[in-house]
Structure formats: C-alpha cells, structure tokens
Motif scaffolding. Sequence first.
Motif, PDB file in Angstrom:
ATOM      1  N   VAL A   1     -24.787  11.742  63.399  1.00  0.00           N
ATOM      2  CA  VAL A   1     -23.573  12.894  62.685  1.00  0.00           C
ATOM      3  C   VAL A   1     -24.850  13.691  61.190  1.00  0.00           C
ATOM      4  CG1 VAL A   1     -22.071  11.995  62.453  1.00  0.00           C
ATOM      5  CG2 VAL A   1     -23.437  11.314  60.787  1.00  0.00           C
ATOM      6  N   ARG A   2     -26.262  12.793  61.093  1.00  0.00           N
ATOM      7  CA  ARG A   2     -27.083  13.233  60.173  1.00  0.00           C
ATOM      8  C   ARG A   2     -27.715  14.725  61.054  1.00  0.00           C
ATOM      9  NH1 ARG A   2     -29.136   7.620  58.800  1.00  0.00           N
ATOM     10  NH2 ARG A   2     -27.778   7.318  56.673  1.00  0.00           N
ATOM     11  N   GLN A   3     -27.680  14.271  62.498  1.00  0.00           N
ATOM     12  CA  GLN A   3     -28.581  15.326  63.207  1.00  0.00           C
ATOM     13  C   GLN A   3     -27.720  16.548  63.443  1.00  0.00           C
ATOM     14  OE1 GLN A   3     -29.350  14.508  67.181  1.00  0.00           O
ATOM     15  NE2 GLN A   3     -30.459  16.618  68.082  1.00  0.00           N
ATOM     16  N   ILE A   4     -26.626  16.632  63.213  1.00  0.00           N
ATOM     17  CA  ILE A   4     -25.559  17.585  63.429  1.00  0.00           C
ATOM     18  C   ILE A   4     -25.157  18.143  62.060  1.00  0.00           C
ATOM     19  CG2 ILE A   4     -23.220  17.672  63.578  1.00  0.00           C
ATOM     20  CD1 ILE A   4     -22.640  15.421  65.874  1.00  0.00           C
ATOM     21  N   LEU A   5     -25.248  17.377  60.375  1.00  0.00           N
ATOM     22  CA  LEU A   5     -24.976  17.876  59.560  1.00  0.00           C
ATOM     23  C   LEU A   5     -26.324  18.782  58.849  1.00  0.00           C
ATOM     24  CD1 LEU A   5     -22.465  15.921  58.429  1.00  0.00           C
ATOM     25  CD2 LEU A   5     -22.034  18.647  58.690  1.00  0.00           C
ATOM     26  N   SER A   6     -27.530  18.301  59.784  1.00  0.00           N
ATOM     27  CA  SER A   6     -29.268  18.969  59.493  1.00  0.00           C
ATOM     28  C   SER A   6     -29.255  18.135  57.702  1.00  0.00           C
ATOM     29  CB  SER A   6     -29.073  20.429  59.319  1.00  0.00           C
ATOM     30  OG  SER A   6     -28.682  21.175  60.491  1.00  0.00           O
TER      31      SER A   6
ATOM     32  N   LEU B   1     -14.336   5.813  67.087  1.00  0.00           N
ATOM     33  CA  LEU B   1     -15.561   5.726  66.389  1.00  0.00           C
ATOM     34  C   LEU B   1     -16.320   7.208  66.211  1.00  0.00           C
ATOM     35  CD1 LEU B   1     -15.736   5.429  63.349  1.00  0.00           C
ATOM     36  CD2 LEU B   1     -16.696   2.981  63.705  1.00  0.00           C
ATOM     37  N   VAL B   2     -16.968   6.272  67.451  1.00  0.00           N
ATOM     38  CA  VAL B   2     -18.430   7.514  67.782  1.00  0.00           C
ATOM     39  C   VAL B   2     -17.568   8.499  67.937  1.00  0.00           C
ATOM     40  CG1 VAL B   2     -19.962   7.887  69.051  1.00  0.00           C
ATOM     41  CG2 VAL B   2     -19.776   5.532  68.825  1.00  0.00           C
ATOM     42  N   ASN B   3     -16.980   8.885  68.439  1.00  0.00           N
ATOM     43  CA  ASN B   3     -16.064  10.474  68.656  1.00  0.00           C
ATOM     44  C   ASN B   3     -15.575  11.004  67.520  1.00  0.00           C
ATOM     45  OD1 ASN B   3     -17.178   9.756  71.424  1.00  0.00           O
ATOM     46  ND2 ASN B   3     -14.822   9.219  72.011  1.00  0.00           N
ATOM     47  N   VAL B   4     -14.693  10.727  67.318  1.00  0.00           N
ATOM     48  CA  VAL B   4     -14.106  11.349  65.670  1.00  0.00           C
ATOM     49  C   VAL B   4     -15.390  10.996  64.795  1.00  0.00           C
ATOM     50  CG1 VAL B   4     -13.505   8.676  64.887  1.00  0.00           C
ATOM     51  CG2 VAL B   4     -12.147  10.851  64.161  1.00  0.00           C
ATOM     52  N   SER B   5     -16.544  10.228  64.503  1.00  0.00           N
ATOM     53  CA  SER B   5     -17.807  10.725  63.249  1.00  0.00           C
ATOM     54  C   SER B   5     -18.203  11.438  63.716  1.00  0.00           C
ATOM     55  CB  SER B   5     -18.944   9.428  63.388  1.00  0.00           C
ATOM     56  OG  SER B   5     -18.075   7.753  62.991  1.00  0.00           O
ATOM     57  N   ARG B   6     -18.799  12.314  65.629  1.00  0.00           N
ATOM     58  CA  ARG B   6     -18.712  12.908  65.416  1.00  0.00           C
ATOM     59  C   ARG B   6     -18.221  14.989  65.493  1.00  0.00           C
ATOM     60  NH1 ARG B   6     -20.895  10.560  71.275  1.00  0.00           N
ATOM     61  NH2 ARG B   6     -23.080   9.088  70.001  1.00  0.00           N
ATOM     62  N   GLY B   7     -16.821  14.453  66.058  1.00  0.00           N
ATOM     63  CA  GLY B   7     -16.011  15.198  65.843  1.00  0.00           C
ATOM     64  C   GLY B   7     -15.778  15.783  64.206  1.00  0.00           C
ATOM     65  N   LEU B   8     -15.684  15.041  63.280  1.00  0.00           N
ATOM     66  CA  LEU B   8     -15.690  15.443  62.093  1.00  0.00           C
ATOM     67  C   LEU B   8     -16.851  16.531  61.658  1.00  0.00           C
ATOM     68  CD1 LEU B   8     -14.160  15.576  59.381  1.00  0.00           C
ATOM     69  CD2 LEU B   8     -15.009  13.117  58.853  1.00  0.00           C
ATOM     70  N   ALA B   9     -17.864  15.045  62.223  1.00  0.00           N
ATOM     71  CA  ALA B   9     -19.034  16.411  61.636  1.00  0.00           C
ATOM     72  C   ALA B   9     -19.410  17.472  62.394  1.00  0.00           C
ATOM     73  CB  ALA B   9     -20.098  15.266  61.899  1.00  0.00           C
ATOM     74  N   HIS B  10     -19.189  18.322  63.392  1.00  0.00           N
ATOM     75  CA  HIS B  10     -18.904  18.907  63.977  1.00  0.00           C
ATOM     76  C   HIS B  10     -17.936  20.135  63.811  1.00  0.00           C
ATOM     77  CE1 HIS B  10     -21.458  19.095  67.846  1.00  0.00           C
ATOM     78  NE2 HIS B  10     -21.047  17.002  67.978  1.00  0.00           N
ATOM     79  N   GLN B  11     -17.177  19.216  62.757  1.00  0.00           N
ATOM     80  CA  GLN B  11     -15.755  20.410  62.260  1.00  0.00           C
ATOM     81  C   GLN B  11     -16.525  20.717  60.694  1.00  0.00           C
ATOM     82  OE1 GLN B  11     -12.961  21.657  63.340  1.00  0.00           O
ATOM     83  NE2 GLN B  11     -13.497  21.244  65.419  1.00  0.00           N
TER      84      GLN B  11
ATOM     85  N   LEU C   1     -20.204   9.621  56.334  1.00  0.00           N
ATOM     86  CA  LEU C   1     -19.750   9.179  58.095  1.00  0.00           C
ATOM     87  C   LEU C   1     -20.415   7.786  58.576  1.00  0.00           C
ATOM     88  CD1 LEU C   1     -19.408  13.287  59.406  1.00  0.00           C
ATOM     89  CD2 LEU C   1     -17.703  10.925  58.823  1.00  0.00           C
ATOM     90  N   ALA C   2     -22.317   8.404  58.170  1.00  0.00           N
ATOM     91  CA  ALA C   2     -23.150   7.332  58.397  1.00  0.00           C
ATOM     92  C   ALA C   2     -22.952   5.509  57.700  1.00  0.00           C
ATOM     93  CB  ALA C   2     -24.577   7.700  58.375  1.00  0.00           C
ATOM     94  N   ALA C   3     -22.385   5.598  56.924  1.00  0.00           N
ATOM     95  CA  ALA C   3     -22.176   4.374  55.934  1.00  0.00           C
ATOM     96  C   ALA C   3     -20.694   3.896  56.523  1.00  0.00           C
ATOM     97  CB  ALA C   3     -22.224   4.320  54.583  1.00  0.00           C
ATOM     98  N   PHE C   4     -19.490   4.159  57.165  1.00  0.00           N
ATOM     99  CA  PHE C   4     -19.232   3.737  56.787  1.00  0.00           C
ATOM    100  C   PHE C   4     -19.206   2.858  58.351  1.00  0.00           C
ATOM    101  CE2 PHE C   4     -14.407   3.525  60.011  1.00  0.00           C
ATOM    102  CZ  PHE C   4     -14.017   2.733  59.217  1.00  0.00           C
ATOM    103  N   PRO C   5     -19.618   3.336  59.732  1.00  0.00           N
ATOM    104  CA  PRO C   5     -19.469   1.697  60.305  1.00  0.00           C
ATOM    105  C   PRO C   5     -20.325   0.894  59.640  1.00  0.00           C
ATOM    106  CG  PRO C   5     -19.803   3.927  61.721  1.00  0.00           C
ATOM    107  CD  PRO C   5     -20.446   4.278  59.913  1.00  0.00           C
TER     108      PRO C   5
ATOM    109  N   LEU D   1      -8.856  14.342  62.184  1.00  0.00           N
ATOM    110  CA  LEU D   1      -9.498  13.952  62.218  1.00  0.00           C
ATOM    111  C   LEU D   1      -9.860  12.511  60.781  1.00  0.00           C
ATOM    112  CD1 LEU D   1     -11.909  16.469  63.206  1.00  0.00           C
ATOM    113  CD2 LEU D   1     -11.512  14.959  64.756  1.00  0.00           C
ATOM    114  N   LEU D   2      -9.490  12.897  60.067  1.00  0.00           N
ATOM    115  CA  LEU D   2      -9.906  12.082  58.397  1.00  0.00           C
ATOM    116  C   LEU D   2      -8.699  10.215  59.059  1.00  0.00           C
ATOM    117  CD1 LEU D   2     -10.065  13.965  56.182  1.00  0.00           C
ATOM    118  CD2 LEU D   2     -12.002  12.280  56.654  1.00  0.00           C
ATOM    119  N   GLN D   3      -7.919  11.030  59.375  1.00  0.00           N
ATOM    120  CA  GLN D   3      -6.705   9.983  59.124  1.00  0.00           C
ATOM    121  C   GLN D   3      -6.724   8.961  61.158  1.00  0.00           C
ATOM    122  OE1 GLN D   3      -3.983   8.872  58.178  1.00  0.00           O
ATOM    123  NE2 GLN D   3      -3.436   7.440  59.552  1.00  0.00           N
ATOM    124  N   ALA D   4      -8.032   9.463  62.093  1.00  0.00           N
ATOM    125  CA  ALA D   4      -8.193   8.656  62.927  1.00  0.00           C
ATOM    126  C   ALA D   4      -9.084   7.675  63.068  1.00  0.00           C
ATOM    127  CB  ALA D   4      -8.657   9.905  64.168  1.00  0.00           C
ATOM    128  N   PHE D   5      -9.445   7.816  61.218  1.00  0.00           N
ATOM    129  CA  PHE D   5     -10.740   6.693  60.664  1.00  0.00           C
ATOM    130  C   PHE D   5      -9.736   5.912  60.128  1.00  0.00           C
ATOM    131  CE2 PHE D   5     -14.171  10.377  61.316  1.00  0.00           C
ATOM    132  CZ  PHE D   5     -15.086   9.720  60.752  1.00  0.00           C
TER     133      PHE D   5
END
Length: 278
Positions: free
Chosen positions: A269-274, A90-100, A120-124, A174-178
Amino acid sequence: MISYEPKQWWRILLQFPRSPVFRTLIFDVLLAGAWAALVVWVEQDVIKLAVPLGPAFLSILGIILGLLLVFRTNSAYDRWWEGRKIWGALVNVSRGLAHQLDAQLMNTAPDRRAVYAEQLAAFPELLKEHLRKPRDYQGQHEPNELLTAMHRDVHRDIEAGHLAEGARITLQPLLQAFDDVLGKCERIRKTPIPFSYSSYVKQFVVLYAIMVPFALVKDFGYGAVIASMFSFFATMGLELLATEIEEPFGTDPNDLPLTSIGETIARDVRQILSVPPT
C-alpha cells in the motif's frame, strides 16, 4: 508458520525429532509405554490372568476413534484454511482500496496519500493484536476504531474536494470489505470447537491407549509395549495437531503467518500510494 519445501521429504523426515508434536508428546509416549510394560508384566509374570480382550475388540475401538479423529482434524483444518482465505482477502482489499485512492485523490492533497497509506498499513497489525487477546476481552477495539476513522476520512475528503463525489460509489464497497474481514476473523476467534466434543475425543484417545496393552499382550507379549507407544503417538499426535491449528491466529508454530502477511500489505500500500517505507 513453519516454512518448508514439500518435495524435500527426506529433509522433513530428518527433522522429525525436532518437530513440535514429537517434543510435546515424547514424555506422554514414554508414559504409555510404561503403562503397557506394567500391564504385560502383571499379566505374564505375576497374575497370569487372561483378559478377555483381543485384536478384534481393539479394531472396533480403532474404527470409532478413527472416525472421531477424521472429523476432528477436518474441523480444525477448515478453521485454519478459512482464516488463511480471510487474510488473503484482506491483502486483496487493501491493495484494491490503495489503487482506488491513488487514482482518485487530487494532486492538491499529497499529504492525504500518506495518511491513507499508514492507515492501511496499520490495520493488519491492529487486527493481529486484537485476535490474540483473550476471548472475553472488553477493552478498546482498535481495529474497529481505525475503520471508523477511515470511513470518516473518506467522507471528509469528498466534502473537502480531495476526492470526487463519485468516490462514494467506488470506495464504499471496499471499506465495507474491511468490516467483513474483521467480523469473519472474530467469528473464528470467538467460536471455538465445542468443549464437550474436544474433551470427548481426548478422553477416547486416552481410553484407547489404556486398552491397547490388554488387547495385545496375549499375542505380542512385550511387543505390546512398542505397539502401545506407536498407537498413542499416532492418535494423540493427530489430536494435538488439531488443537494447534484450530486457533489459526495464535503464535503456535503452525498458526498463520499474520506478521508476514501484514508486512506484505504495508509494503504494497505504501508503494501504491508512493509513500517511502518507515
């Protein structure tokens, strides 16, 4: 989850009286000792009856019990470790989706970054609360609703031109991975260790504790009391540990640190998406 340094084994040893297992079993261990003292007293000072049991019989029971406990603890640890791998994914896929999303969102829609970051921050946190509800809970499925909203938002942003048409190809896996993470967590949560097996192990441990003083009284006398207490602590302690970690998403001391993992995801995810932290 209890955090500690494995190499500092002296400090771990000195924390023994504070361990959850010790505090949970202390009265049961004393009860086992009282039972053993009663058996020894009756056999040596009252009836003086030689029970036809000995260390050999105890060894046979010990071998059987050992095999049961090995399988029990391995099964429980497998569930705990699988849960940790799922939340690691979940950590990896959250970062991956945020990067995309960071790479593909158009500059004309800066507010969409904040929306996706908060989703993304609320899901966990939603997933954690969902996994801690009773197994027969039939109410609102908030993690699934959030994933539905994320899928819809991605398609709407593609239609609105905030995301390129090719984003469907890169974002859909990535969405399917969630959904996969959610389904795997629910599989562990809703499929406990079979009751008959768990119950049988506990019954065998108690039976073993009852038989120990009878088998040792002839050779050890009142020393059988100490032996009974140690054997009960060792066997029931393993069963207690297995019971604790077989439900990895709970709030026991050795369950997974879901809150900490969720905070890591939210920060990243907040850092990635600024998006500044809230």
